[in-house]
Design a protein around this motif. Structure first.
Motif, PDB file in Angstrom:
ATOM      1  N   GLN A  39     -16.762  -5.471 -13.373  1.00 23.33           N
ATOM      2  CA  GLN A  39     -16.518  -5.257 -11.961  1.00 23.33           C
ATOM      3  C   GLN A  39     -15.142  -4.617 -11.726  1.00 23.33           C
ATOM      4  N   VAL A  40     -15.024  -3.862 -10.633  1.00 21.94           N
ATOM      5  CA  VAL A  40     -13.681  -3.502 -10.164  1.00 21.94           C
ATOM      6  C   VAL A  40     -13.357  -4.485  -9.053  1.00 21.94           C
ATOM      7  N   PHE A  41     -12.344  -5.291  -9.288  1.00 21.86           N
ATOM      8  CA  PHE A  41     -11.980  -6.319  -8.327  1.00 21.86           C
ATOM      9  C   PHE A  41     -10.675  -5.910  -7.659  1.00 21.86           C
ATOM     10  N   GLY A  42     -10.666  -5.878  -6.344  1.00 22.89           N
ATOM     11  CA  GLY A  42      -9.472  -5.446  -5.616  1.00 22.89           C
ATOM     12  C   GLY A  42      -8.715  -6.631  -5.063  1.00 22.89           C
ATOM     13  N   PHE A  43      -7.414  -6.601  -5.284  1.00 20.33           N
ATOM     14  CA  PHE A  43      -6.547  -7.667  -4.811  1.00 20.33           C
ATOM     15  C   PHE A  43      -5.666  -7.034  -3.755  1.00 20.33           C
ATOM     16  N   LEU A  44      -5.939  -7.354  -2.492  1.00 15.79           N
ATOM     17  CA  LEU A  44      -5.335  -6.623  -1.391  1.00 15.79           C
ATOM     18  C   LEU A  44      -4.324  -7.506  -0.675  1.00 15.79           C
ATOM     19  N   GLY A  45      -3.109  -6.999  -0.519  1.00 15.56           N
ATOM     20  CA  GLY A  45      -2.125  -7.803   0.200  1.00 15.56           C
ATOM     21  C   GLY A  45      -0.843  -7.048   0.450  1.00 15.56           C
ATOM     22  N   PRO A  46      -0.066  -7.517   1.423  1.00 19.46           N
ATOM     23  CA  PRO A  46       1.187  -6.835   1.765  1.00 19.46           C
ATOM     24  C   PRO A  46       2.297  -7.160   0.759  1.00 19.46           C
ATOM     25  N   ASN A  47       3.468  -6.599   0.946  1.00 16.38           N
ATOM     26  CA  ASN A  47       4.620  -6.871   0.085  1.00 16.38           C
ATOM     27  C   ASN A  47       4.879  -8.364  -0.007  1.00 16.38           C
ATOM     28  N   GLY A  48       5.108  -8.821  -1.226  1.00 19.32           N
ATOM     29  CA  GLY A  48       5.498 -10.209  -1.416  1.00 19.32           C
ATOM     30  C   GLY A  48       4.356 -11.207  -1.304  1.00 19.32           C
ATOM     31  N   THR A 200      -3.529  -3.651  -4.523  1.00 20.58           N
ATOM     32  CA  THR A 200      -3.219  -2.538  -3.642  1.00 20.58           C
ATOM     33  C   THR A 200      -2.746  -3.060  -2.298  1.00 20.58           C
ATOM     34  N   GLN A 201      -2.002  -2.220  -1.601  1.00 17.74           N
ATOM     35  CA  GLN A 201      -1.614  -2.542  -0.233  1.00 17.74           C
ATOM     36  C   GLN A 201      -2.492  -1.781   0.750  1.00 17.74           C
ATOM     37  N   TYR A 202      -3.421  -0.976   0.225  1.00 17.31           N
ATOM     38  CA  TYR A 202      -4.208  -0.118   1.109  1.00 17.31           C
ATOM     39  C   TYR A 202      -5.651  -0.571   1.180  1.00 17.31           C
ATOM     40  N   LEU A 203      -6.092  -0.859   2.396  1.00 14.00           N
ATOM     41  CA  LEU A 203      -7.480  -1.244   2.608  1.00 14.00           C
ATOM     42  C   LEU A 203      -8.409  -0.143   2.122  1.00 14.00           C
ATOM     43  N   GLU A 204      -8.013   1.099   2.376  1.00  8.23           N
ATOM     44  CA  GLU A 204      -8.867   2.225   2.008  1.00  8.23           C
ATOM     45  C   GLU A 204      -9.073   2.272   0.491  1.00  8.23           C
ATOM     46  N   GLN A 311     -11.359   3.448  11.058  1.00  2.00           N
ATOM     47  CA  GLN A 311     -11.443   2.235  10.252  1.00  2.00           C
ATOM     48  C   GLN A 311     -10.275   1.337  10.624  1.00  2.00           C
ATOM     49  N   PRO A 312     -10.484   0.035  10.544  1.00  2.00           N
ATOM     50  CA  PRO A 312      -9.327  -0.830  10.785  1.00  2.00           C
ATOM     51  C   PRO A 312      -8.268  -0.598   9.712  1.00  2.00           C
ATOM     52  N   SER A 313      -7.025  -0.584  10.100  1.00  2.00           N
ATOM     53  CA  SER A 313      -5.955  -0.428   9.117  1.00  2.00           C
ATOM     54  C   SER A 313      -5.717  -1.778   8.452  1.00  2.00           C
ATOM     55  N   LEU A 314      -4.920  -1.783   7.382  1.00  2.00           N
ATOM     56  CA  LEU A 314      -4.627  -3.054   6.729  1.00  2.00           C
ATOM     57  C   LEU A 314      -3.954  -4.000   7.720  1.00  2.00           C
ATOM     58  N   ASP A 315      -3.080  -3.444   8.554  1.00  2.00           N
ATOM     59  CA  ASP A 315      -2.399  -4.282   9.547  1.00  2.00           C
ATOM     60  C   ASP A 315      -3.409  -4.976  10.445  1.00  2.00           C
ATOM     61  N   GLU A 316      -4.391  -4.183  10.912  1.00  2.00           N
ATOM     62  CA  GLU A 316      -5.392  -4.750  11.811  1.00  2.00           C
ATOM     63  C   GLU A 316      -6.260  -5.755  11.071  1.00  2.00           C
ATOM     64  N   ALA A 317      -6.591  -5.424   9.822  1.00  2.00           N
ATOM     65  CA  ALA A 317      -7.390  -6.345   9.020  1.00  2.00           C
ATOM     66  C   ALA A 317      -6.655  -7.666   8.875  1.00  2.00           C
TER      67      ALA A 317
END
Ligand SMILES: Nc1ncnc2c1ncn2[C@@H]1O[C@H](COP(=O)(O)OP(=O)(O)OP(=O)(O)O)[C@@H](O)[C@H]1O
Ligand SMILES: [Mg+2]
Lengths: 338, 281
Positions: A39-48, A200-204, A311-317
């Motif tokens: 699988q490609v597993f994405g770990f999405l989150g902001p700085n820190g 990644t920090q990017y939802l896209e 698309q919702p941005s990461l901020d909106e997400a």
């Protein structure tokens, strides 16, 4: 070849309650994670948020203060060498030698993988060629562009094809062209059977690459699912409405709130409103709802200059999933706003 | 960026090659401990090749010390340069190598801060290889610096009574002691991965060792407490042993003392280095 090693059925990563504490700071506060093989597993989150810390722990570079994990079926604490032998780490913290050439970097790592001199030369040449770095092979890495560097970094993780590849923010800071190249590489690597855990920090980016996405914030996983599942929680998108006359914004806000069952927020630009649209059961309903809203704005005699649906941005997400904007620890945040 | 050939090559062909490459992976094999150590040694040598400035310290310090000390202290000792070099040169050799050791620690600290260290640690390689490889390149550096001191001494008129065997034995002893210091600075660098801090700590240790020794001054002229310090200072014994070996007439006392000091420092620091290398923050 390496895929038929024993225990094909266990997941690539199973982690329970991973905790890492730095002083007062709970960098990881109980992370549970299951990553299927291939699988490609994405770990999405902001700085820190704790993305790098999680990867460092799973790659056996940092010891967790709590929790357990099995990586490729091996115990994180007891079988660290087996994990190291079968996985590769690239990205934010695992650096290349700037003063050595691209070829020398691969050659050194090749020897450390137990390859003979001839095998190292062949593999390094093949990798440099396939990653479009053959022309720069003899130049010190310090002079590479960001995109070239990232490609070499990934190539260095493929000297012996790993069963599991950790990619820590593989496209942060890259221009769109280089970013697309890296995306294509990641897809190829995954198709060849290597499990990929990428942060990644990017939802896209998560949307483009990952079959399964975990959203991490302040050391906790706040949401997990496929891209479609997350979007249905976040909403189907964001509607931005730009008015001709800022005076009309309160009226427009009222109309939109009534027409669309979403949160209406005034944007920083005094002419614009944004609406986080809820996910309808049927995706075709989005257009109908937006159309209705536009009709109602026209009936209320609100003059619209521009309408965009995105698309919702990461901020909106983040706002939707966590109830607070992505950013530093909430305490810091409130202090700033107070 | 891309070569023109890469731009015109169809994308499908490029990506197919990546598929082939991933499928045609070399077999997974653990590198042997010695091969891995030699690879880390080669890495250090390549770094010197690309950035020869790294060798400036190993060249400048021996030259500076040899010339400076000869003319600074030589007058006080009297006689011809050949005479007082007999007394000074072995001490200068010992002190030069001791000082040059700290730059190895500084380089290790840099590897830790840039992340090169983490990349190596993420591989399945014998954990001693990184430290041992560093020692191999350090040994080459110390031999090079020793050659500078000895050749310069010979050019200024030094004629060692111990001949080539005596000089070689002295250099071997001094380099061995230097390598034990390398292991010490490696431990410091792994504990405090900051180049500046490593250099400061090394200076703080090496300066008193160099001056509270018998390298420049006869201990008989010193106050009693300082004589006691000189007596236990390993660098004094290394300097004495080098002097005896180079000038013929070696007793076993100072040589034994030096070898014991080398073994003790290495015996404490090598396991510590291995532990710190394997440690996960
Ligand atoms: N070695 C360390 N010592 C002290 N605190 C640390 C250390 N490493 C990480 N932290 C802290 O742990 C938290 C998580 O950091 P981490 O690097 O995992 O975040 P991240 O999601 O990778 O962020 P980024 O997107 O900025 O790379 C942060 O608050 C960070 O300051
Ligand atoms: Mg990070």
């Amino acid at each position: 070849m390496s895929k038929n090693s024993m225990g094909r059925d266990h997941p690539a990563i199973e982690a329970y309650g991973l905790v890492k504490v730095y002083g007062e700071n709970r960098a990881l506060d109980g992370i549970d994670l299951t990553v299927r093989r291939g699988q490609v597993f994405g770990f999405l989150g902001p700085n820190g948020a704790g993305k790098t810390t999680t990867i460092r722990i799973l790659a056996t570079l940092t010891r967790p203060d709590g929790g357990t994990a099995r990586v490729l079926g091996h115990d994180l604490i007891g079988e660290r060498d087996a994990i190291r032998a079968r996985s590769a780490v690239t990205g934010q913290f695992a650096a290349l030698d700037d003063d050595l050439t691209g070829y020398e970097n691969l050659s050194i790592l090749g020897r450390l993988h137990g390859l003979s001199g001839a095998a190292v030369r062949r593999r390094a040449d093949d990798l440099l060629d396939a990653f479009e770095l053959a022309g720069a092979a003899g130049r010190p890495v310090g002079g590479y562009s960001g995109g070239m560097r990232r490609r070499l970094d990934i190539a260095a993780g493929l000297i012996v094809t790993p069963d599991l590849l950790f990619l820590d923010e593989p496209t942060t800071g890259l221009d769109p062209r280089s970013r697309n190249q890296v995306w294509e590489l990641v897809r190829r690597i995954a198709e060849a059977g290597t499990t990929v855990l990428l942060t990644t920090q990017y939802l896209e980016e998560a949307d483009q690459l990952a079959e399964q996405i975990a959203v991490i914030d302040h050391g906790r996983i706040v949401a997990e699912g496929t891209s479609a599942q997350l979007k249905s929680r976040v909403g189907s998108g964001t509607l931005h409405v730009r008015l001709l006359d800022g005076e009309q914004r309160p009226r427009a806000r009222q109309v939109l709130a009534g027409a669309l069952d979403g949160t209406v927020r005034p944007a920083a630009d005094p002419l614009t409103l944004s609406v986080l649209l809820p996910a309808p059961a049927d995706a075709t309903d989005v257009g109908r709802l937006v159309g209705q809203a536009m009709t109602m704005l026209a009936e209320a005699r609100v003059a619209v200059a521009e309408v965009t649906l995105g698309q919702p941005s990461l901020d909106e997400a983040f706002l939707a999933l966590t109830g607070h904007p992505a950013g530093p620890a909430p305490t810091d945040h409130e202090d700033v706003n107070a | 960026m891309s070569t023109p050939a890469a731009i015109t090559r169809p994308a499908a062909e490029r990506t197919d090659r990546i598929d082939l490459l991933l499928a045609a992976s070399p077999p997974r094999r653990r590198a042997g401990a010695l091969a891995a150590s030699a690879t880390f040694g080669r890495r250090a040598m390549l770094k010197i090749k690309h950035d020869p400035k790294q060798l400036v310290d190993s060249i400048a310090i021996p030259i500076l010390f040899t010339v400076l000390f000869t003319y600074l202290f030589g007058g006080a000792l009297g006689g011809s340069p050949g005479d007082y070099l007999t007394m000074l040169l072995p001490g200068t050799l010992s002190m030069s190598i001791a000082i040059v050791t700290m730059y190895g620690g500084a380089r290790l600290a840099k590897d830790v801060t840039t992340g090169a260290f983490d990349r190596f640690r993420s591989l399945s390689v014998w954990r001693g290889a990184f430290v041992l490889g560093g020692l191999l390149s350090d040994a080459a550096r110390y031999l090079f610096a020793s050659a500078m001191v000895v050749l310069l001494g010979l050019a200024m008129g030094y004629r060692p009574e111990g001949g080539a065997p005596g000089v070689l034995a002295a250099v071997a002893l001094v380099v061995a002691f230097g390598l034990s210091l390398s292991l010490l600075w490696a431990a410091v660098a792994l504990l405090v991965p900051d180049q500046g801090v490593v250099i400061s700590i090394a200076n703080l240790v090496l300066m008193p060792l160099s001056f509270a020794s018998n390298i420049f001054v006869q201990p008989s002229t010193m106050p009693g407490w300082l004589q006691a310090v000189v007596e236990v200072n390993p660098l004094s014994h290394v300097a004495t042993a080098a002097r005896e070996l180079m000038n013929g007439g070696a007793g076993t006392g100072a040589v034994t003392w030096s070898l014991v000091a080398t073994a003790v420092i290495a015996g404490v620091c090598a396991p510590l280095d291995l532990h710190l290398y394997g440690r996960r923050g």
